[in-house]
Design a protein around this motif. Structure first.
Motif, PDB file in Angstrom:
ATOM      1  N   TYR A   1       0.834  -1.206   0.000  1.00  0.00           N
ATOM      2  CA  TYR A   1       0.000   0.000   0.000  1.00  0.00           C
ATOM      3  C   TYR A   1       0.873   1.261   0.000  1.00  0.00           C
ATOM      4  O   TYR A   1       0.514   2.273  -0.623  1.00  0.00           O
TER       5      TYR A   1
ATOM      6  N   LEU B   1      -0.765  -1.370  -9.957  1.00  0.00           N
ATOM      7  CA  LEU B   1       0.532  -0.775  -9.645  1.00  0.00           C
ATOM      8  C   LEU B   1       1.621  -1.345 -10.535  1.00  0.00           C
ATOM      9  O   LEU B   1       2.494  -0.609 -11.040  1.00  0.00           O
TER      10      LEU B   1
ATOM     11  N   PHE C   1      -1.606   6.569  -5.942  1.00  0.00           N
ATOM     12  CA  PHE C   1      -2.865   6.164  -5.323  1.00  0.00           C
ATOM     13  C   PHE C   1      -3.024   6.946  -4.018  1.00  0.00           C
ATOM     14  O   PHE C   1      -2.069   7.523  -3.490  1.00  0.00           O
TER      15      PHE C   1
ATOM     16  N   LEU D   1      -4.941  -4.222  -6.576  1.00  0.00           N
ATOM     17  CA  LEU D   1      -4.072  -3.058  -6.427  1.00  0.00           C
ATOM     18  C   LEU D   1      -2.706  -3.343  -7.050  1.00  0.00           C
ATOM     19  O   LEU D   1      -2.152  -2.501  -7.770  1.00  0.00           O
TER      20      LEU D   1
ATOM     21  N   ALA E   1       1.895   1.814  -3.460  1.00  0.00           N
ATOM     22  CA  ALA E   1       0.788   2.359  -4.236  1.00  0.00           C
ATOM     23  C   ALA E   1       0.632   3.858  -3.983  1.00  0.00           C
ATOM     24  O   ALA E   1       0.432   4.650  -4.919  1.00  0.00           O
TER      25      ALA E   1
END
Length: 812
Positions: A476, A540, A484, A536, A479
């Protein structure tokens, strides 16, 4: 007169001949004699000792057990005991006691056998440091000559000190201080007269006279020495009578460790061996680690308690062994087979072994290692001991103690909170815990398993296990770095992958098999949604993820470039995972874990000091120069060594990304899979659970600004933990027990919002700007350049105009 003249002439010629003979021997031997001046710089083989940062001893390694003492620290009473045993004329002769030599020669002539040898302490020093132990006349001549030279070069105290610290005394003990520790478990200054005499009697025959291998011979030699002390006037008759009647109290003692921290000590040993080779064992290094004494003990207790709690949920596996029942007609103290079996069984993780000697209607009697018999009552673990069947099922509840154990069963016991004995068992599962200082990577505590006596394998640094969802925060973060946001929407829906690198069709699922549809990234990580993570990573790109986590410090050389990386399928050690979480804990800086803080040599001089990468937020500011007219030369010189001279840790994560990730991982605690940690009642903790397929591995990694800790639970043979076991049930309780103590007394630290972060009210369903006054809207953090600038509206143009005004208000 002629006869008298003949005798005198013969005596004179004999004397001259003897002197010429001695001179010849001296001229022959002296060129080959070693230089006794080297004794001034002698380096005794001294073991390496490993300490915590507070100075508590946690490990000792070396071929010889030795603790040298200077002469002025040797007790006077022991000096007298040793002189009585070996050389009462030591402080008066010049290296050779001719009366003693004459006595030795007379014994040889009269008996035809070598007797005492007539060696002085000085001669024994010559032999111990320079010569072999062979019993020949030539060696004895060398010994005499060296003793004379030693007496010329050194004073008596120096010679006595050399003997005291070098002589072999059995059981790998060299020197009397080490022998005192081995045989009595305390310093020689703490012993009594009888024990002094016992130690002083060992050098004559170390294998036969030491009080463990030969207590009878040792006592006989001890009492002879006490008699010599009485004769020489060192003690009076009453003292002699008291000391000579004392029993032998010696038992074997290992190194007097402050507490058990074997995994940490072994890590230090291996690192020292790499640095200094075999000299690490003999040169007397004092190794000071970064380990905290208090936290290490808390960590070990938390791991053991966590594993025992997990184990109880899955049932009693039965006795470790079944021994033949003893003869019921023989009283308990005479059961040699049972007692021998208990002697051979180690205490593991504080759980002593016991043998069931009787089974009653409401209790069982057990024999313990110390020979005592105790009772375990029905309510103390017997009633709850349903039999283990599989990791997912247990047998029926027992109805009586006989359903649980039988006479001759070797089991484990423990004391409960009421100080009563309770049935226990050594857990089959294993666990690891590693805790770091996120500011510099110092290892504060490390536990590699249930117990070092059970397994030397250090799972904290050697077990390569899949971290599962414990790895998701790094995906994350990658990302966010790619543009994001925490409000980005990813569809939580089924995925079917025809991935050739995975060799088969892949149908990943969420825990529970449910799907939530479009989901914000914050909520997806908080709830650990697997399918969101996979989608995701699809968007990515795998290369982007690998490149990003590589800069965080992960070793990506063996990463398999497939979408399963999103679910943490690349195996890592708990230490690697904890090091990654340190980046999240310290605001985005990469630190390197280290264990050794300082190394001192045997003289107390520091030969190594750790120079770790250390977080330095001030080091990022551009330096001013004298030419700018902003700083004086003194200020420039002071600023040239920031961070106390330590190398600044490199920033590897944008401060704003670190801040947003921290806020999401705090949500994991407050409303996600880590909610059990709310019991700590702190707002400054964050973390993430991790559970792999099976489930095989259970993880929790979390932190406060001061401490980052990773815990792992699993089986060495990859047996499943059980379908109701997760990171939040198996690993998180260990983390909580540890962090409760680790955070004790530390103030709650709320994060500082870094420049470039803005707070925007969004529609939680779309992640876009909320309309003014819209109900159900929430606040979200964004990097300023990635904040949403439009909301949902049927009239796109009108909506965009309103968005522009709202965004302007936000950023202005």
């Amino acid at each position: 007169m002629r006869f008298l003249r003949f005798v005198l002439i013969s005596a004179l010629l004999g004397t001259l001949g003897g002197l010429w003979g001695l001179a010849g021997i001296y001229l022959y031997l002296s060129p080959n004699l070693p230089d006794v001046e080297t004794l001034r710089d002698v380096r005794l083989q001294t073991p390496m000792r490993v300490y915590t940062r507070e100075g508590d001893l946690i490990g000792q390694f070396g071929e010889q057990k030795r603790t040298p003492l200077p002469f002025d620290e040797i007790p006077p009473a022991f000096i007298e005991a040793l002189l009585a045993a070996e050389d009462d004329n030591f402080f008066y002769h010049r290296g050779v006691d001719f009366m003693g030599l004459a006595r030795a020669v007379s014994e040889l002539v009269l008996t035809g056998q070598k007797g005492s040898g007539g060696s002085t302490l000085t001669m024994q020093v010559a032999r111990n440091y320079f010569l072999s132990l062979e019993r020949t006349f030539m060696r004895k001549f060398n010994e005499i000559l060296l003793a004379i030279e030693i007496e010329r070069a050194l004073d008596k105290q120096e010679i006595f000190e050399l003997y005291f610290n070098r002589v072999f005394l059995g059981h790998r003990a060299y020197g009397f201080e080490a022998a005192s520790q081995v045989y009595y478990g305390k310093s020689i200054s703490e012993l009594n007269l009888a024990q002094y005499a016992m130690l002083a009697g060992i050098p004559k025959a170390p294998s036969r006279n030491n009080p463990i291998s030969g207590p009878e011979a040792g006592m006989e030699r001890r009492n002879w020495i006490l008699g010599r002390m009485l004769t020489l006037g060192y003690i009076d008759q009453a003292t002699y009578n008291t000391a000579s009647t004392e029993p032998v109290t010696a038992t074997h003692h290992g190194a007097q460790l402050a507490f058990s921290a074997h995994y940490a000590a072994e890590m230090a040993r291996q690192e020292m061996l790499q640095l200094y080779g075999i000299a690490a064992y003999n040169d007397g290094y004092h190794v000071y680690t970064t380990i905290s004494s208090d936290l290490q003990q808390v960590a070990q207790r938390a791991v053991i308690d966590g594993l025992i709690t997990y184990d109880k949920r899955h049932g009693f596996r039965g006795p470790e062994r079944q021994l033949p029942p003893a003869d019921p007609n023989v009283p308990a103290p005479s059961r040699p087979d049972w007692e021998q079996a208990l002697t051979e069984m180690p205490v593991i993780a504080g759980l002593p072994p016991a043998i069931v000697t009787a089974v009653y209607d409401d209790a069982v009697a057990v024999l313990l290692k110390d020979g005592s018999e105790q009772e375990i009552y029905w309510e103390n673990g017997l009633r709850q001991a349903s039999r283990y069947r599989t990791e997912n099922s247990r047998g029926a509840a027992p109805k009586a103690p006989a359903d649980v154990v039988a006479v001759g069963d070797l089991i484990r016991v423990t004391r409960n909170d009421e100080d009563e004995w309770e049935l226990a068992q050594v857990p089959a599962a294993q666990a690891a815990l590693v805790s770091l200082d996120p500011s510099n990577g110092a290892i504060r505590s490390i536990v590699g398993g249930m117990g070092f006596e059970l397994s030397k394998f250090n799972r904290a640094i050697q077990a390569q296990r899949q971290p599962g969802s414990n790895f998701k925060p790094f995906l994350y973060a990658a990302a966010l770095d790619a543009g994001f946001t925490a409000a980005s929407i990813i569809n939580d829906a089924p995925v079917v992958m025809e991935d050739t690198s995975l060799e088969e069709t892949w149908r990943p699922e969420n825990d529970g098999g449910t799907f939530n549809g479009p989901t914000r990234l914050r909520w997806a990580l908080t709830k650990s949604r697997n399918l969101v993570s996979i989608r995701l990573l699809q968007q990515l790109g795998i290369p982007a993820l690998i490149s990003y986590v590589d800069q965080l410090g992960f070793n990506t050389a063996e990463f398999s470039p497939n979408l399963s990386l999103a679910l943490g399928t690349h195996a890592m050690t708990p230490l690697e995972v904890a090091t990654g979480y340190a980046v999240l804990a310290n605001g985005g800086y990469r630190v390197e874990p280290h264990l050794i803080a300082r190394i001192d040599d045997n003289d107390g001089d520091t030969v190594f000091t750790a120079d770790p990468l250390t977080v330095c937020t001030d080091c990022e500011a551009p330096a001013a120069t004298v030419d700018d007219g902003e700083l004086s030369m003194e200020q420039i010189l002071a600023a040239s060594t920031p961070n106390n001279g330590l190398p600044p840790a490199p920033r590897v994560m944008d401060a704003r990304i670190s801040f947003i990730m921290d806020s999401i991982l705090r949500d994991v605690i407050t409303r996600g899979t880590g909610r059990r940690a709310l019991v700590l009642e702190r707002s400054d903790i964050a973390g993430k659970t991790g559970t792999t397929n099976g489930p095989m591995d259970a993880w929790f990694s979390g932190y406060s600004p001061e401490v980052v800790t990773t815990t792992w639970v699993g089986f060495d043979n990859y047996t499943p933990l059980g379908r109701r076991e997760f990171g939040g049930t198996a690993a998180l309780p260990i983390w909580i027990d540890y962090m409760r103590e680790a955070l004790q007394g530390l103030p709650v630290e709320e994060p500082q919002v870094p420049p470039g972060i803005v707070t925007v009210r969004i529609d939680p369903d779309t992640g876009l700007l909320a309309r003014p006054g819209e109900s159900g809207s929430i606040e979200e953090y964004f990097r300023q350049e990635y904040a949403p600038r439009q909301n949902t509206s049927d009239d796109n143009g009108a909506a965009q105009n309103r968005d522009d005004d709202l965004v302007k208000d936000i950023f202005d």
